[in-house]
Every structure is written in structure tokens, then in C-alpha cells.
Write a protein that holds these residues in place. Structure first.
Motif, short mmCIF file in Angstrom:
data_model
loop_
_atom_site.label_atom_id
_atom_site.label_comp_id
_atom_site.label_asym_id
_atom_site.label_seq_id
_atom_site.Cartn_x
_atom_site.Cartn_y
_atom_site.Cartn_z
N CYS A 37 -23.28 -13.30 -54.32
CA CYS A 37 -22.42 -12.14 -54.09
C CYS A 37 -23.12 -10.84 -54.45
CB CYS A 37 -21.12 -12.29 -54.88
SG CYS A 37 -20.05 -13.61 -54.26
N THR A 38 -24.00 -10.89 -55.44
CA THR A 38 -24.78 -9.70 -55.79
C THR A 38 -25.69 -9.32 -54.63
OG1 THR A 38 -24.75 -10.28 -58.14
CG2 THR A 38 -26.46 -8.75 -57.41
N ALA A 39 -26.35 -10.31 -54.04
CA ALA A 39 -27.22 -10.03 -52.89
C ALA A 39 -26.42 -9.52 -51.71
CB ALA A 39 -28.00 -11.30 -52.52
N LEU A 40 -25.24 -10.10 -51.47
CA LEU A 40 -24.41 -9.67 -50.34
C LEU A 40 -23.87 -8.26 -50.56
CD1 LEU A 40 -22.49 -13.00 -49.69
CD2 LEU A 40 -24.09 -11.90 -48.13
N SER A 41 -23.64 -7.90 -51.82
CA SER A 41 -23.11 -6.56 -52.09
C SER A 41 -24.11 -5.48 -51.67
CB SER A 41 -22.77 -6.40 -53.57
OG SER A 41 -23.94 -6.40 -54.37
N ALA A 42 -25.40 -5.82 -51.67
CA ALA A 42 -26.42 -4.86 -51.22
C ALA A 42 -26.29 -4.57 -49.74
CB ALA A 42 -27.82 -5.40 -51.54
N GLU A 86 -18.30 -6.75 -50.11
CA GLU A 86 -17.67 -6.78 -51.42
C GLU A 86 -16.86 -8.06 -51.59
OE1 GLU A 86 -15.34 -3.26 -51.67
OE2 GLU A 86 -17.02 -1.93 -51.10
N PRO A 87 -16.49 -8.39 -52.84
CA PRO A 87 -15.71 -9.61 -53.07
C PRO A 87 -14.46 -9.73 -52.19
CG PRO A 87 -16.51 -8.79 -55.15
CD PRO A 87 -16.89 -7.76 -54.11
N ARG A 88 -13.80 -8.61 -51.90
CA ARG A 88 -12.60 -8.69 -51.07
C ARG A 88 -12.93 -9.16 -49.65
NH1 ARG A 88 -12.04 -3.84 -48.01
NH2 ARG A 88 -13.62 -2.29 -48.55
N HIS A 89 -14.18 -8.91 -49.21
CA HIS A 89 -14.60 -9.38 -47.89
C HIS A 89 -14.92 -10.87 -47.89
CE1 HIS A 89 -16.15 -5.01 -47.57
NE2 HIS A 89 -14.99 -5.09 -46.94
N LEU A 90 -15.16 -11.43 -49.07
CA LEU A 90 -15.66 -12.80 -49.17
C LEU A 90 -14.56 -13.83 -49.44
CD1 LEU A 90 -18.84 -12.01 -51.31
CD2 LEU A 90 -18.67 -12.19 -48.83
N ARG A 91 -13.33 -13.38 -49.51
CA ARG A 91 -12.23 -14.32 -49.76
C ARG A 91 -12.13 -15.42 -48.70
NH1 ARG A 91 -6.83 -11.12 -51.16
NH2 ARG A 91 -6.16 -13.23 -51.63
N GLU A 142 -18.49 -4.70 -63.11
CA GLU A 142 -17.43 -4.45 -62.13
C GLU A 142 -17.40 -5.54 -61.07
OE1 GLU A 142 -19.69 -2.26 -63.10
OE2 GLU A 142 -18.44 -0.88 -64.29
N LEU A 143 -18.60 -5.97 -60.62
CA LEU A 143 -18.65 -7.02 -59.60
C LEU A 143 -18.10 -8.33 -60.15
CD1 LEU A 143 -19.45 -8.10 -56.83
CD2 LEU A 143 -21.76 -8.47 -57.71
N LEU A 144 -18.47 -8.67 -61.38
CA LEU A 144 -17.97 -9.92 -61.96
C LEU A 144 -16.46 -9.87 -62.15
CD1 LEU A 144 -20.67 -10.93 -64.60
CD2 LEU A 144 -20.36 -11.75 -62.27
N ASP A 145 -15.96 -8.72 -62.55
CA ASP A 145 -14.50 -8.59 -62.67
C ASP A 145 -13.82 -8.81 -61.32
OD1 ASP A 145 -14.62 -8.09 -65.37
OD2 ASP A 145 -14.53 -5.89 -65.17
N ALA A 146 -14.43 -8.27 -60.26
CA ALA A 146 -13.86 -8.44 -58.92
C ALA A 146 -13.94 -9.90 -58.49
CB ALA A 146 -14.59 -7.54 -57.92
N LEU A 163 -13.86 -12.51 -60.38
CA LEU A 163 -12.81 -13.21 -61.12
C LEU A 163 -11.44 -12.89 -60.53
CD1 LEU A 163 -14.11 -12.67 -64.77
CD2 LEU A 163 -13.62 -14.89 -63.74
N SER A 164 -11.23 -11.64 -60.20
CA SER A 164 -9.93 -11.21 -59.66
C SER A 164 -9.62 -11.90 -58.34
CB SER A 164 -9.94 -9.69 -59.48
OG SER A 164 -8.76 -9.25 -58.85
N TYR A 165 -10.62 -12.07 -57.49
CA TYR A 165 -10.41 -12.69 -56.19
C TYR A 165 -10.58 -14.21 -56.21
CZ TYR A 165 -10.20 -8.11 -53.94
OH TYR A 165 -9.83 -6.85 -53.57
N GLY A 166 -10.80 -14.77 -57.40
CA GLY A 166 -10.87 -16.22 -57.53
C GLY A 166 -12.15 -16.85 -57.02
N LEU A 167 -13.19 -16.04 -56.84
CA LEU A 167 -14.46 -16.59 -56.35
C LEU A 167 -15.22 -17.32 -57.46
CD1 LEU A 167 -15.48 -13.62 -54.07
CD2 LEU A 167 -14.94 -15.93 -53.29
#
Length: 254
Positions: A180-185, A189-194, A151-155, A157-161
């Protein structure tokens, strides 16, 4: 490099200087050096070798007429430089620090993860080791090595990271996925990292503007200078970014 230093370097690196007769090392001209290197490093040119000499990374001997003469140790030194640039995108300043450490008989510190030299130049074995580290990862490999969920990898990819080419991922995608895995802890989330992606694109735009005059010349030496200048500017930008953030964090303690 004098004979004593060359013997020390040969002993440290495991590179044996072949001789036609005892005490007489094999000497190559620049064309012969290119012939040896071009199979593994297709982008190497005489201009790039001269650029490395200009930067003090190699010091070939000269004939009385001014022609460059390269020893086996010089060729291995070039392999080391080219491999670390190609496979780890290291700036020449960092590579020069490694070379200086080897020349002093010390072990280079802070080598890229997984690269172990004790210390020695790039032998055929190490060249293969370095080359193997520029990998093409499947989605399953990327998940396994980064610890990211599907799910994280899909996100990402979706956000272009991260992005893929023909369904495969490079080392940059792996580093991003790990971060991003470490930050998700921490709930990021990916939407925050755009904003990081946007900032990286703006930074790259600044770098492109600075190196544009070099890129426009379209010769190998200028291309090498452009890449090195781009890395240097990027390192400075990252340092500035880190200092700015650390300054904000320091204010929390006041």
C-alpha cells in the motif's frame, strides 16, 4: 534415497548423520520422530507425517513388517518442511521443488526473502532463523519496515486492510503495508483499495467451500490436506487474477 545421495545431502546441508558405529545410521520409529519434533512444531502428528510421505516429500524405509524407519536426514527433512509451512505458509508443491533441488545437489531458487540456505536442511541454527521470521511487530516497527507513514497505517486500519492483535502486527500486515505504501506513490489511497479486501474475502469464501468436507473431518491428516488444498486454490486464483489484469493491460498496447 541411496547412500550416495544421502552423503551428498549431508554434505550440502551440513546435517551430520550420527551413527552407533561407522556405517550404521541411527534409526528412529515414528514415535521417536514425533518426540524430537513436537517441541518446535506442536501441531505435528503421525497423520501429518504419513501425509507428507503420501505426497512424496519424505521416503522413510520400511521394516519387513511394514513399520516406518526414519534416519536423521529424514528428521531434518521434516524440520525443513514444517518450518517453511509454519513460518512462510508455503504450499507443498513449492517446498517439494526445494527438496528436489537439494536432492539433485543444487541450490533451491526463490526461497522466501531473508532465508538463506546453501543449500542445507533445517539445522538448529536455521530452524531458529526461520522461527524468528514469524514476528510480532509494534506500530513503530511496522512503520519503519514498511516505509508507511503513521497516517497511512491509521487509514489501513480504518478500512480494515490490516488488523492488529493486542496492538501488534504480523508479517501479513507488513506485506500489505509495504504494497500500500508503494501504491500510494501512484495516488492510490487505502479508500481506493477496499475492493481488494472485498475480493480477498470472496475468494476465501470460495476456498472455504471447497475444503469444508476436509475441515469437517477434524483429524490432523485432513487438516493438513485442507490447508494444502486451500493454498493451491489460492495460488490458482491469484494466477487467474494476474492473467485477467495483464490481459486488460495488453489491450492498452493495441
Amino acid at each position: 534415497m541411496n547412500n550416495a545421495s544421502q552423503r551428498k545431502l549431508s554434505a550440502l546441508t551440513g546435517v551430520r548423520v550420527h551413527s552407533v558405529r561407522p556405517g550404521t545410521p541411527v534409526i528412529f520409529n515414528i514415535g521417536e520422530v514425533l518426540a524430537q519434533l513436537s517441541e518446535d512444531f506442536s501441531s505435528v502428528t503421525a497423520s501429518k507425517i504419513r501425509f507428507y510421505e503420501e505426497k512424496g516429500l519424505i521416503t522413510p524405509q520400511r521394516t519387513p513388517a511394514g513399520y516406518r524407519q526414519f534416519r536423521e536426514a529424514d528428521v531434518e527433512r521434516l524440520r525443513f518442511i514444517l518450518a517453511l509451512q509454519r513460518d512462510h505458509y508455503l504450499p507443498l508443491k513449492v517446498i517439494r521443488d526445494y527438496l528436489d533441488a537439494i536432492d539433485r545437489g543444487e541450490g533451491p531458487e526463490n526461497l522466501p526473502p531473508g532465508v538463506s540456505i546453501a543449500p542445507r536442511m533445517v539445522s538448529d541454527e536455521l530452524a531458529g532463523e526461520l522461527k524468528s521470521r514469524t514476528r510480532s511487530l509494534s506500530p513503530d516497527q511496522l512503520r519503519a519496515e514498511s516505509g508507511a507513514s503513521a497516517e497511512l497505517l491509521d487509514a489501513l486500519l480504518s478500512y480494515g486492510l490490516i488488523s492488529s492483535q493486542d496492538g501488534r502486527f504480523d508479517d501479513a500486515a507488513l506485506h500489505i503495508a509495504k504494497a500500500c505504501t508503494a501504491l500510494s506513490a501512484h495516488g492510490l489511497e487505502p479508500r481506493h483499495l477496499r475492493p481488494f479486501q472485498a475480493a480477498a474475502e470472496r475468494e476465501f469464501g470460495l476456498v472455504e467451500r471447497v475444503v469444508a468436507p476436509l475441515v469437517s473431518r477434524r483429524d490432523a491428516a485432513s487438516a493438513a490436506r485442507a490447508a494444502e488444498t486451500a493454498r493451491e486454490i489460492s495460488d490458482l486464483c491469484l494466477g487467474l487474477h494476474s492473467a485477467l489484469v495483464q490481459g486488460q493491460i495488453a489491450r492498452m498496447e493495441r
